[in-house]
Design an enzyme around this catalytic site. Sequence first.
Site, short mmCIF file in Angstrom:
data_model
loop_
_atom_site.label_atom_id
_atom_site.label_comp_id
_atom_site.label_asym_id
_atom_site.label_seq_id
_atom_site.Cartn_x
_atom_site.Cartn_y
_atom_site.Cartn_z
N LYS A 44 42.87 56.72 27.11
CA LYS A 44 41.52 56.16 27.12
C LYS A 44 40.55 57.27 27.52
O LYS A 44 40.77 57.96 28.53
CB LYS A 44 41.43 55.02 28.14
CG LYS A 44 42.10 53.76 27.65
CD LYS A 44 41.83 52.58 28.54
CE LYS A 44 42.41 51.32 27.93
NZ LYS A 44 43.80 51.44 27.49
N ARG A 83 44.82 41.01 29.27
CA ARG A 83 45.91 40.20 28.70
C ARG A 83 45.79 38.74 29.16
O ARG A 83 46.03 37.82 28.39
CB ARG A 83 47.30 40.74 29.12
CG ARG A 83 47.59 42.16 28.69
CD ARG A 83 47.75 42.35 27.19
NE ARG A 83 46.57 42.36 26.38
CZ ARG A 83 45.74 43.39 26.20
NH1 ARG A 83 45.93 44.53 26.80
NH2 ARG A 83 44.69 43.28 25.39
N ASP A 99 42.72 55.09 22.53
CA ASP A 99 42.43 53.66 22.62
C ASP A 99 40.92 53.45 22.50
O ASP A 99 40.13 54.32 22.90
CB ASP A 99 42.88 53.11 23.99
CG ASP A 99 44.39 52.95 24.10
OD1 ASP A 99 45.07 52.95 23.07
OD2 ASP A 99 44.86 52.82 25.24
N MET A 100 40.52 52.28 21.99
CA MET A 100 39.08 52.00 21.93
C MET A 100 38.71 51.04 23.06
O MET A 100 39.40 50.06 23.30
CB MET A 100 38.71 51.38 20.57
CG MET A 100 37.22 51.22 20.37
SD MET A 100 36.27 52.76 20.60
CE MET A 100 36.50 53.55 19.01
N HIS A 112 49.66 40.55 17.15
CA HIS A 112 50.78 39.61 17.31
C HIS A 112 50.53 38.38 16.47
O HIS A 112 51.21 37.37 16.62
CB HIS A 112 50.93 39.20 18.77
CG HIS A 112 50.82 40.35 19.71
ND1 HIS A 112 49.62 40.73 20.27
CD2 HIS A 112 51.74 41.22 20.16
CE1 HIS A 112 49.81 41.80 21.04
NE2 HIS A 112 51.09 42.12 20.97
N ARG A 160 44.60 53.03 14.25
CA ARG A 160 45.21 51.77 14.68
C ARG A 160 44.13 50.70 14.55
O ARG A 160 43.04 50.85 15.10
CB ARG A 160 45.67 51.84 16.14
CG ARG A 160 46.13 50.47 16.67
CD ARG A 160 46.19 50.43 18.20
NE ARG A 160 47.16 51.33 18.75
CZ ARG A 160 47.08 51.84 19.99
NH1 ARG A 160 46.06 51.54 20.77
NH2 ARG A 160 48.00 52.65 20.44
N LYS A 195 42.21 43.64 16.86
CA LYS A 195 41.07 42.72 16.85
C LYS A 195 40.00 43.15 17.84
O LYS A 195 38.81 43.03 17.57
CB LYS A 195 41.54 41.31 17.21
CG LYS A 195 42.26 40.62 16.07
CD LYS A 195 42.68 39.21 16.48
CE LYS A 195 43.50 38.55 15.38
NZ LYS A 195 44.27 37.41 15.89
#
Length: 298
Positions: A89, A280, A125-126, A218, A175, A178
């Site tokens: 990150k 999460r 990573d965004m 997923h 990558r 969503k």
Amino acid sequence: MAVLDKMFAPDSLFSRRFFFLAKRFVAGETIDSAIAAVRQLNAAGMTATLDFLGEDVLERDAAIKTRDAYFKMTDAIAAAGVQCNVSVKLTAMGMLVDENFALENLTSILDYTQAKNPDPFVRIDMEGSPVTQTTLNIFERAYATHKNVGPVLQSYLRRTPRDVERAIELGARVRICKGAYNEPPEVAYKEMPQIRKQYLECAKALLTRGNYPGIATHDVEIIEALKAFAHNNEISPDKFEFQMLYGIRPSVQRQIVSEGYRLRIYVPFGTHWAGYFYRRVAERKENAFFALSGIFSK
Ligand code: FDA
């Protein structure tokens, strides 16, 4: 969610006492525990990407420590001989302190992984939309000199189709996911059908014209639609990989591998797990109940 916000704020009493809850999503606090998790995934036919948890660093020393942790991770990956690359990150690399400083930290990791890791790829990573443009600027500056780097793009952002086209033009590995941050409606779609629709459009563009995309989800509806799309367009399974998060939908993970598709698991570890765990929990109501019931049954 305001209650959870407070409970799982980094360094809160709850965060320090309740690591046992995060263990479902986080592969321990040490590099040894993370490597052990990666070994198990490799044995099950999956590759991995390791993330050293931490974000929103505001001091140079902390960013340097994180950069050094990536050097150690790379050494550990090479010593263990596991199939694994890394995800970083940019706010952990000091992007909020100074863009050039974060770029220097990133490029030193790119040099290090290039020299030491058989899979030298580094995924950026965004994070939230206030840093999207700066993240992509730093990515492009790093990519001008190092090809072992690629960004994450989020299908909930309205801007993403343009960013997908730019990545295709550059030949960069993307990558697509969503998106996990709480964004305002001016910048992001809020309804799942629209987010799914844009996900499929972006993923199809990347599958047909992009460079080895990572399909990170997923969502079985999306996974099935993209398997069919690849099959119908004669895109062979070695031209892309599915990606999923550690601890989420393991039966779907095994199914994907058994069908002959590539699958990479995102494996976060470290002591700064609160922000990741919070995302999460926040993205699924059931996880909030799981977290709360764990706390009150302790
Ligand atoms: P969706 O949320 O619709 O979930 C589909 C199904 O998967 C659910 O019904 C449930 O069964 C299961 N599921 C999903 N999330 C779960 C959870 N937390 N707990 C339990 N079950 C769950 N985001 C970002 O903003 N920046 C990034 O860099 C990344 N990187 C990244 C890497 C990888 C490998 C993955 C898989 C995801 C990310 N993400 C991310 C997160 C991503 O944006 C998104 O928040 C989650 O993947 C959830 O969205 P899905 O597409 O999985 O679908």
